[in-house]
Scaffold this active site. Structure first.
Site, PDB file in Angstrom:
ATOM      1  CD  GLU A 265      -1.771   2.239   2.285  1.00  0.00           C
ATOM      2  OE1 GLU A 265      -1.661   1.166   3.763  1.00  0.00           O
ATOM      3  OE2 GLU A 265      -0.975   2.798   1.663  1.00  0.00           O
ATOM      4  CB  CYS A 302      -2.458   5.650   3.735  1.00  0.00           C
ATOM      5  SG  CYS A 302      -3.820   4.967   5.117  1.00  0.00           S
TER       6      CYS A 302
HETATM    7  P1  NAP Z   1       9.966   3.447   3.346  1.00  0.00           P
HETATM    8  O1  NAP Z   1      10.877   4.371   3.479  1.00  0.00           O
HETATM    9  O2  NAP Z   1       8.903   2.725   1.627  1.00  0.00           O
HETATM   10  O3  NAP Z   1       9.387   2.442   4.738  1.00  0.00           O
HETATM   11  C1  NAP Z   1       8.813   1.794   4.760  1.00  0.00           C
HETATM   12  C2  NAP Z   1       9.669   0.257   5.336  1.00  0.00           C
HETATM   13  O4  NAP Z   1      10.141  -0.317   4.367  1.00  0.00           O
HETATM   14  C3  NAP Z   1      10.860   0.933   5.956  1.00  0.00           C
HETATM   15  O5  NAP Z   1      10.726  -0.578   7.629  1.00  0.00           O
HETATM   16  C4  NAP Z   1      11.772   0.017   5.379  1.00  0.00           C
HETATM   17  O6  NAP Z   1      12.968  -0.422   5.696  1.00  0.00           O
HETATM   18  C5  NAP Z   1      11.574  -0.720   4.237  1.00  0.00           C
HETATM   19  N1  NAP Z   1      12.331  -0.331   3.284  1.00  0.00           N
HETATM   20  C6  NAP Z   1      11.907   0.846   2.218  1.00  0.00           C
HETATM   21  N2  NAP Z   1      12.370   0.374   1.104  1.00  0.00           N
HETATM   22  C7  NAP Z   1      13.499  -0.656   1.180  1.00  0.00           C
HETATM   23  C8  NAP Z   1      13.905  -1.932   0.716  1.00  0.00           C
HETATM   24  N3  NAP Z   1      14.573  -0.928  -0.946  1.00  0.00           N
HETATM   25  N4  NAP Z   1      14.176  -2.937   0.171  1.00  0.00           N
HETATM   26  C9  NAP Z   1      13.609  -3.021   1.682  1.00  0.00           C
HETATM   27  N5  NAP Z   1      13.058  -2.657   3.179  1.00  0.00           N
HETATM   28  C10 NAP Z   1      13.038  -1.533   2.723  1.00  0.00           C
HETATM   29  O7  NAP Z   1       8.405   4.642   3.904  1.00  0.00           O
HETATM   30  P2  NAP Z   1       8.453   5.217   5.509  1.00  0.00           P
HETATM   31  O8  NAP Z   1       9.852   5.032   5.837  1.00  0.00           O
HETATM   32  O9  NAP Z   1       7.555   5.093   6.381  1.00  0.00           O
HETATM   33  O10 NAP Z   1       8.067   6.746   4.483  1.00  0.00           O
HETATM   34  C11 NAP Z   1       9.000   7.558   3.040  1.00  0.00           C
HETATM   35  C12 NAP Z   1       8.043   8.321   2.717  1.00  0.00           C
HETATM   36  O11 NAP Z   1       6.856   7.193   2.478  1.00  0.00           O
HETATM   37  C13 NAP Z   1       6.685   9.224   2.734  1.00  0.00           C
HETATM   38  O12 NAP Z   1       7.592  10.388   2.787  1.00  0.00           O
HETATM   39  C14 NAP Z   1       5.879   9.513   1.991  1.00  0.00           C
HETATM   40  O13 NAP Z   1       6.310   9.437   0.765  1.00  0.00           O
HETATM   41  C15 NAP Z   1       5.674   7.706   1.541  1.00  0.00           C
HETATM   42  N6  NAP Z   1       4.281   6.810   2.868  1.00  0.00           N
HETATM   43  C16 NAP Z   1       3.198   6.962   2.177  1.00  0.00           C
HETATM   44  C17 NAP Z   1       2.709   6.112   3.069  1.00  0.00           C
HETATM   45  C18 NAP Z   1       1.116   6.015   2.599  1.00  0.00           C
HETATM   46  O14 NAP Z   1       0.126   5.385   3.000  1.00  0.00           O
HETATM   47  N7  NAP Z   1       0.194   6.791   1.122  1.00  0.00           N
HETATM   48  C19 NAP Z   1       2.496   5.757   4.744  1.00  0.00           C
HETATM   49  C20 NAP Z   1       4.082   6.164   4.820  1.00  0.00           C
HETATM   50  C21 NAP Z   1       5.192   6.658   3.827  1.00  0.00           C
HETATM   51  P3  NAP Z   1      14.575   0.685   6.377  1.00  0.00           P
HETATM   52  O15 NAP Z   1      13.880   2.166   7.100  1.00  0.00           O
HETATM   53  O16 NAP Z   1      14.889   0.008   7.523  1.00  0.00           O
HETATM   54  O17 NAP Z   1      14.658   0.799   5.019  1.00  0.00           O
END
Ligand code: NAP
Length: 521
Positions: A265, A302
């Protein structure tokens, strides 16, 4: 509960093998105690092996026993609610009172899934009795039910640190399905994650279940997440977060020798259409209501309504005024993490670079990670000219789109990628336009709301929190609501079985009393 910082993997508390980290208090931008263990491939392997060892026993627990297990988790979450909310508040900058409500909601989800398990409808038990006399050839007795897909990896989200995290709906629905769970904790709230993980593990032990039913891992960078998705004993993945992260994990899983489903998601701007009669009658109130919802969770939701569209005409100025007034008076508030704060600022610059005018700002920030609310405006032609304007800006920003006429409104609606939700504000006199919009929105969203905003999230049987890409990677499923359990199930057909060997739900006298489809009826 004293935080140990160790990783609960099965019954063990694993100490640091790959270094440690501290939580950050985003309100002060300072680290807080204690140290938290970082794991690596070895910890992922241990958790996955335990989850696999536990799977056969756990997935064959009786419906009554599994429902009781879920209810005890709910009770345990209630027991730690104040402590959990307090620690989550320190680690996220979100208000403790709001987090107490979130914790109560998380417990409620476990109780709701307990009821789903007890009723047994999720098994979708289906019986096609033998037809020995059928011509030209007899039909063999065959029966089908859904079974748990296997040990699953769940990535906790950052933005709802309880109800979309360790004790969130993904965990509740996976455990309800009969899957064992390896939870990848989000590093934004390690203390809250530990409190939830230990609350769940305590119940695993009290219920005498195998230790691998639930484990939690954590690591630095992407290594732990990648190891989980690669692990041959993991059979499905759920994820809530960025499009980049979600798709990296999705593609990785498809490259495995045995590809597995990944339910991500990711991103949604939840477009909100104000139809002309509603605009003229109550434009100001709609603008105010939109801004109020947009600001919930500092815009880090979200279902945040991010883009508001209306045809230029009577009521448009009132709509803009309603939006502007609330956004102008919004205090700057702490965002979840430095990365999310940084991405928000970049997102605001992207809107301006895309041709949107910044027309209103909220109060000035007073701390490093404060997010300042902002309202942008662009006309329909400008919006259609630059697709970056329809991308999510995660934080307290909104974009008002002034379209020329109904045709341009339809063109703009057709330009959206997949969304979690869309909303229409309408009066009876807007019905013809609403009917034109409806099929366009149905193709692009998982939920359509009339005269309200999609947020806050309702968790019920008819809830859908899904939608076409890039809202999710699989539009056939939801990550919230009772049918979220379907992600963790797969069908098995049993043909020509003696009654005693059949799963209970498929036996002739239906000892579980579950609803069944017999011969298609
Ligand atoms: P994220 O960077 O996508 O990370 C979410 C989880 O996935 C973390 O545990 C991260 O672990 C892991 N992860 C991410 N990319 C990975 C990869 N390439 N390989 C392995 N593991 C990976 O999300 P976030 O930290 O929550 O927030 C960053 C951005 O996500 C926000 O600025 C926003 O744009 C978006 N977001 C959207 C929603 C929504 O519901 N639409 C919700 C939350 C966030 P590590 O940190 O250990 O790498």
């Amino acid at each position: 509960m004293t935080l140990t910082g160790m990783l609960p993997i099965g019954a063990a508390d694993i100490a640091a093998t790959e270094g440690t980290m501290k939580a950050l208090n985003p309100a002060t931008n300072r680290e807080i105690e204690p140290d938290f263990t970082l794991g690596g491939r070895a910890e992922v392997d241990l958790a996955a092996r335990l989850a696999d060892e536990a799977f056969d026993a756990y997935s064959h627990t009786t419906l009554a026993a599994r429902a009781a297990f879920l209810e005890r988790i709910a009770d345990n979450l209630d027991a730690v609610r104040a402590e959990l909310a307090g620690r989550a508040a320190l680690e996220t900058g979100l208000p403790a009172a709001q987090l107490e409500v979130e914790a109560a909601k998380a417990a409620t989800q476990f109780r709701q899934f307990a009821e789903v398990v007890r009723r047994g409808r999720f098994l979708q038990a289906t019986i096609d009795p033998a037809q020995p006399e059928r011509q030209p050839r007899p039909r063999m007795d065959h029966r089908m039910q859904k079974i748990a897909i296997g040990p699953v990896a769940i990535f906790g989200a950052s933005n709802f640190p309880i109800s979309y995290s360790v004790a969130g709906g993904d965990t509740a629905s996976a455990l309800a399905a009969g899957c064992t769970v390896v939870l990848k904790a989000h590093n934004a709230h390690p203390g809250a994650s530990e409190i939830m993980a230990r609350a769940i593990r305590k119940v695993v032990q009290e219920c005498g279940l195998p230790q691998g039913v639930f484990s939690m891992v954590r690591g630095a960078g992407n290594a732990v997440g990648e190891a989980l998705v690669d692990h041959p004993l993991i059979k499905a993945v759920t994820f809530t977060g960025s499009e980049g992260g979600g798709m990296a994990l999705y593609r990785r899983a498809q490259r495995r020798p045995d590809p597995i489903p990944v339910f991500t998601e990711m991103t949604s701007v939840n477009p909100t259409f104000v139809l002309p009669h509603a605009l003229s009658v109550r434009g100001g109130a709609i603008g105010d209501g939109f801004a109020e919802r947009m600001l919930v969770n500092v815009g880090q939701a979200c279902l945040k309504p991010a883009i508001l569209l209306a045809v230029e005409g009577p009521g448009f100025d009132a709509l803009r005024e309603g939006l502007s007034a609330r956004i102008a008076s919004a205090p700057a508030r702490t965002m979840l993490t430095p990365d999310i704060h940084g991405a928000y600022r970049t997102g605001l610059e992207r809107l301006e670079a895309g041709g949107a005018a910044r027309i209103t700002e909220g109060a000035s920030p007073s701390a490093d990670l404060d997010g300042r609310a902002a309202l942008f405006e662009v006309d329909g032609t400008g919006f259609l000219a630059d697709s970056t304007l329809s991308e999510e800006v995660f934080g307290p920003a909104a974009l008002l789109v002034k379209v020329r006429d109904e045709e341009e409104l339809i063109a703009v609606a057709k330009s959206f990628r997949g969304q979690l939700s869309a909303a229409m504000h309408m009066e009876d006199a807007d019905a013809a336009l609403a009917r034109r919009l409806l099929p366009i929105l149905e193709r692009r969203t998982g939920r359509i709301v009339v005269n309200a905003f999609a947020h806050p999230q309702e968790v019920s049987h008819a809830s859908i929190h899904g939608g076409p890409f890039p809202a999710t990677s699989d539009s056939r499923f939801t990550s919230v609501g009772m049918s979220a359990i379907d992600r963790f199930l797969r069908p098995v057909s049993y043909q020509g079985f003696p009654d005693a060997l059949l799963p209970e739900a498929l036996r002739q006298d239906n000892p579980l009393g579950v609803p069944r489809i017999v011969d298609g009826a």
